[in-house]
Design a protein around this motif. Structure first.
Motif, PDB file in Angstrom:
ATOM      1  N   ILE A 288       0.847  -1.201   0.000  1.00 44.64           N
ATOM      2  CA  ILE A 288       0.000   0.000   0.000  1.00 44.64           C
ATOM      3  C   ILE A 288       0.881   1.249   0.000  1.00 44.64           C
ATOM      4  CG2 ILE A 288      -1.690   1.332   1.329  1.00 44.64           C
ATOM      5  CD1 ILE A 288      -2.832  -1.338   2.318  1.00 44.64           C
ATOM      6  N   ASP A 289       1.972   1.210   0.766  1.00 43.46           N
ATOM      7  CA  ASP A 289       2.932   2.319   0.758  1.00 43.46           C
ATOM      8  C   ASP A 289       3.484   2.561  -0.642  1.00 43.46           C
ATOM      9  OD1 ASP A 289       3.093   3.544   3.221  1.00 43.46           O
ATOM     10  OD2 ASP A 289       4.457   2.038   4.052  1.00 43.46           O
ATOM     11  N   GLU A 290       3.749   1.473  -1.350  1.00 42.06           N
ATOM     12  CA  GLU A 290       4.288   1.589  -2.713  1.00 42.06           C
ATOM     13  C   GLU A 290       3.255   2.226  -3.649  1.00 42.06           C
ATOM     14  OE1 GLU A 290       5.508  -2.331  -3.708  1.00 42.06           O
ATOM     15  OE2 GLU A 290       7.242  -2.314  -2.370  1.00 42.06           O
ATOM     16  N   ALA A 291       1.986   1.887  -3.454  1.00 42.57           N
ATOM     17  CA  ALA A 291       0.936   2.515  -4.267  1.00 42.57           C
ATOM     18  C   ALA A 291       0.886   4.015  -3.989  1.00 42.57           C
ATOM     19  CB  ALA A 291      -0.418   1.866  -3.966  1.00 42.57           C
ATOM     20  N   ALA A 292       1.070   4.384  -2.711  1.00 42.60           N
ATOM     21  CA  ALA A 292       1.113   5.809  -2.362  1.00 42.60           C
ATOM     22  C   ALA A 292       2.310   6.488  -3.035  1.00 42.60           C
ATOM     23  CB  ALA A 292       1.198   5.969  -0.839  1.00 42.60           C
ATOM     24  N   GLN A 293       3.435   5.793  -3.050  1.00 44.19           N
ATOM     25  CA  GLN A 293       4.632   6.339  -3.701  1.00 44.19           C
ATOM     26  C   GLN A 293       4.404   6.516  -5.197  1.00 44.19           C
ATOM     27  OE1 GLN A 293       7.584   7.469  -2.315  1.00 44.19           O
ATOM     28  NE2 GLN A 293       7.876   8.186  -4.416  1.00 44.19           N
ATOM     29  N   ASP A 294       3.655   5.588  -5.791  1.00 43.15           N
ATOM     30  CA  ASP A 294       3.343   5.696  -7.222  1.00 43.15           C
ATOM     31  C   ASP A 294       2.545   6.963  -7.513  1.00 43.15           C
ATOM     32  OD1 ASP A 294       4.668   3.383  -7.794  1.00 43.15           O
ATOM     33  OD2 ASP A 294       2.885   2.107  -7.832  1.00 43.15           O
ATOM     34  N   VAL A 295       1.642   7.313  -6.603  1.00 43.32           N
ATOM     35  CA  VAL A 295       0.874   8.557  -6.776  1.00 43.32           C
ATOM     36  C   VAL A 295       1.831   9.754  -6.732  1.00 43.32           C
ATOM     37  CG1 VAL A 295      -0.881  10.076  -5.782  1.00 43.32           C
ATOM     38  CG2 VAL A 295      -1.267   7.600  -5.839  1.00 43.32           C
ATOM     39  N   GLY A 296       2.767   9.724  -5.775  1.00 44.80           N
ATOM     40  CA  GLY A 296       3.757  10.790  -5.679  1.00 44.80           C
ATOM     41  C   GLY A 296       4.620  10.897  -6.926  1.00 44.80           C
ATOM     42  N   ASP A 297       5.025   9.735  -7.459  1.00 43.95           N
ATOM     43  CA  ASP A 297       5.834   9.723  -8.681  1.00 43.95           C
ATOM     44  C   ASP A 297       5.059  10.322  -9.854  1.00 43.95           C
ATOM     45  OD1 ASP A 297       7.919   8.538  -7.331  1.00 43.95           O
ATOM     46  OD2 ASP A 297       7.441   6.495  -7.983  1.00 43.95           O
ATOM     47  N   ALA A 298       3.768   9.989  -9.920  1.00 46.43           N
ATOM     48  CA  ALA A 298       2.933  10.517 -11.012  1.00 46.43           C
ATOM     49  C   ALA A 298       2.793  12.033 -10.908  1.00 46.43           C
ATOM     50  CB  ALA A 298       1.552   9.858 -10.982  1.00 46.43           C
ATOM     51  N   LEU A 299       2.682  12.539  -9.693  1.00 44.11           N
ATOM     52  CA  LEU A 299       2.582  13.991  -9.498  1.00 44.11           C
ATOM     53  C   LEU A 299       3.868  14.685  -9.940  1.00 44.11           C
ATOM     54  CD1 LEU A 299       0.802  14.023  -6.027  1.00 44.11           C
ATOM     55  CD2 LEU A 299      -0.137  14.936  -8.157  1.00 44.11           C
ATOM     56  N   SER A 300       5.006  14.014  -9.716  1.00 45.50           N
ATOM     57  CA  SER A 300       6.290  14.586 -10.162  1.00 45.50           C
ATOM     58  C   SER A 300       6.390  14.589 -11.677  1.00 45.50           C
ATOM     59  CB  SER A 300       7.451  13.783  -9.565  1.00 45.50           C
ATOM     60  OG  SER A 300       7.447  13.869  -8.159  1.00 45.50           O
ATOM     61  N   MET A 301       5.887  13.526 -12.291  1.00 45.68           N
ATOM     62  CA  MET A 301       5.988  13.409 -13.742  1.00 45.68           C
ATOM     63  C   MET A 301       5.044  14.373 -14.454  1.00 45.68           C
ATOM     64  SD  MET A 301       5.606  10.033 -16.130  1.00 45.68           S
ATOM     65  CE  MET A 301       7.196   9.443 -15.586  1.00 45.68           C
ATOM     66  N   PHE A 302       3.811  14.471 -13.971  1.00 41.83           N
ATOM     67  CA  PHE A 302       2.812  15.329 -14.617  1.00 41.83           C
ATOM     68  C   PHE A 302       2.657  16.604 -13.772  1.00 41.83           C
ATOM     69  CE2 PHE A 302       1.654  10.870 -15.561  1.00 41.83           C
ATOM     70  CZ  PHE A 302       2.007  10.874 -16.901  1.00 41.83           C
ATOM     71  N   SER A 303       3.684  17.434 -13.825  1.00 41.65           N
ATOM     72  CA  SER A 303       3.769  18.593 -12.928  1.00 41.65           C
ATOM     73  C   SER A 303       3.006  19.819 -13.426  1.00 41.65           C
ATOM     74  CB  SER A 303       5.245  18.967 -12.728  1.00 41.65           C
ATOM     75  OG  SER A 303       5.852  19.232 -13.984  1.00 41.65           O
TER      76      SER A 303
END
Length: 429
Positions: A288-303
């Protein structure tokens, strides 16, 4: 008598152009260019020369042009960039033709030295050769070119093989970093940049192979994020190298090149960390933590998404991490409350994202956002139910845990789709 006079006149002869084999150093090309430019200078004012001097200058220019052309042809043939190769070849062809024209005009001037048109033709031909040499040297300036990664099919995706490819890329990038720090010449900087790009491309191929072989959807998602970052990094190294070479005295250009190299190394390390973590035993809370990190990564990519959508994305990631922490601590009520809060944030995300789709004329982008909005809403509803089931269970319940993880992964994947689509619509406006 006329024939005898004609035969007695000096006449410039044109020799062959030798074929150069092997690499062409920048120093040799520059020396040949300087020698040719110096040789044609007297012919820019042929009226100041005797017939014998015009002949000698024309023949010397022809020899110097032959030497330069020999190196120039080899340089053009060895150039990787198709556009640059085509431009160099065109200049070489023009210079070869002008070499012949110069000798022809010089001989015409020798035969009729008082003819202004023949004198001017010689001078113009000499000037054109001078200009063509400058054009070639400008166009031949070393240029870094990003290597294009292949599909990577069939490559070894073992940790040892991935590590080897990663370390090879990082070594090449650090070597490149050292060339411009040590004030190496342009050619050395470009060679190091191209090697760094080539090794990075090879690592990217291994990442593609790993994505294809991976069975874990979460790992595939994370590696796809890193793949996009690495492909952008690879192009950035070449771009920043060329920017630096265009103005070596600009501290900002040097800083930007160093930053591009450092980011590439950082992204390589992130990729390998994802792979290593995937090989370690993970609890459902970790997933679940990794899924949260994926959301963070997506926010960085689509800034470039709207600030309010970005803020909700950050809240979503924080709440998913909070739910994982509650699960670790056995806080059943906390799991339920976190799931409800996540569902509420998702509704707000839908409210912001859907109007972008409604007002979008591009059918593909419109559908991309609508599907993301619909799916994230479905996962938000499921999450509340599954969180309640998990909270009600006694001890470990692998089935409930797996469903909860799958739902959180679905939330992160759908959020990524919403962000990607909204940014696509904004960029296209």
């Amino acid at each position: 008598a006329r024939a005898a006079l004609e035969a007695a006149r000096p006449r410039a002869e044109l020799g062959p152009i030798p074929k150069h084999t092997g690499p062409v150093s920048g120093g040799a090309l520059r020396d040949a260019a300087d020698a040719l430019k110096k040789a044609v200078q007297p012919l820019k004012a042929p009226e100041k020369l005797s017939a014998e001097e015009v002949k000698d200058a024309a023949e010397d220019s022809g020899r110097k042009a032959a030497t330069f052309l020999s190196l120039a042809k080899a340089k053009a043939a060895a150039t990787k960039d198709p556009a640059q190769k085509k431009k160099l070849a065109a200049i070489v062809a023009a210079l070869e033709a002008e070499r012949e024209a110069l000798v022809k005009h010089a001989n015409a001037h020798i035969g009729d030295p008082k003819n202004a048109a023949k004198r001017d033709a010689t001078a113009k031909s000499a000037q054109k050769i001078d200009d063509l040499v400058d054009q070639f040297m400008g166009a031949a300036k070393p240029t870094a070119v990003a290597s294009r990664p292949g599909p990577g099919r069939g490559l070894d995706t073992s940790l040892e093989s991935m590590d080897a490819a990663a370390e090879a890329a990082k070594r090449a990038i650090r070597k490149h970093d050292g060339t411009f720090e040590d004030q190496a010449d342009d050619e050395e900087v470009v060679r190091a940049a191209n090697e760094a790009s080539d090794k990075t491309a090879r690592f990217i191929e291994h990442v593609k192979a790993k994505i294809e072989a991976a069975k874990d959807p979460a790992l595939k998602s994370r590696l796809n994020v890193q793949l996009q970052a690495l492909e952008a990094d690879n192009k950035e190294i070449a771009k920043r190298t060329n920017d630096f070479l265009a103005n070596r005295n600009d501290p900002a250009a040097k800083k930007a090149l160093h930053a591009a190299n450092e980011k590439t190394i950082d992204d390589i390390d992130k990729t390998m960390n994802h792979i290593r973590k995937s090989l370690q035993p993970r609890s459902f809370e970790d997933k679940i933590d990794e899924a949260a990190q994926d959301v963070g990564d997506a926010l960085s990519m689509f800034s470039k998404v709207p600030p309010e959508l970005r803020e909700l994305g950050l809240q979503l990631a924080d709440l998913m991490r909070k739910m994982a922490e509650c699960a670790r601590n056995g806080d059943r009520q906390g799991i339920i409350e976190a799931a409800r809060a996540i569902s509420d944030v998702i509704k707000k995300i839908q409210k912001i994202a859907k109007p972008f789709a409604d007002n979008c004329r591009d059918p593909a982008l419109k559908d991309h956002v609508l599907v993301g909005v619909q799916s994230i809403g479905n996962f938000g509803t499921q999450l509340k139910i599954l969180a309640a089931v998990k909270a009600a269970s006694q001890g470990r319940d692998p089935a409930a845990e797996n469903q909860l993880v799958a739902c959180c992964t679905g939330v992160s994947t759908s959020m990524r789709q919403c962000l990607e689509g909204v940014q696509g619509i904004q960029v296209k406006k």
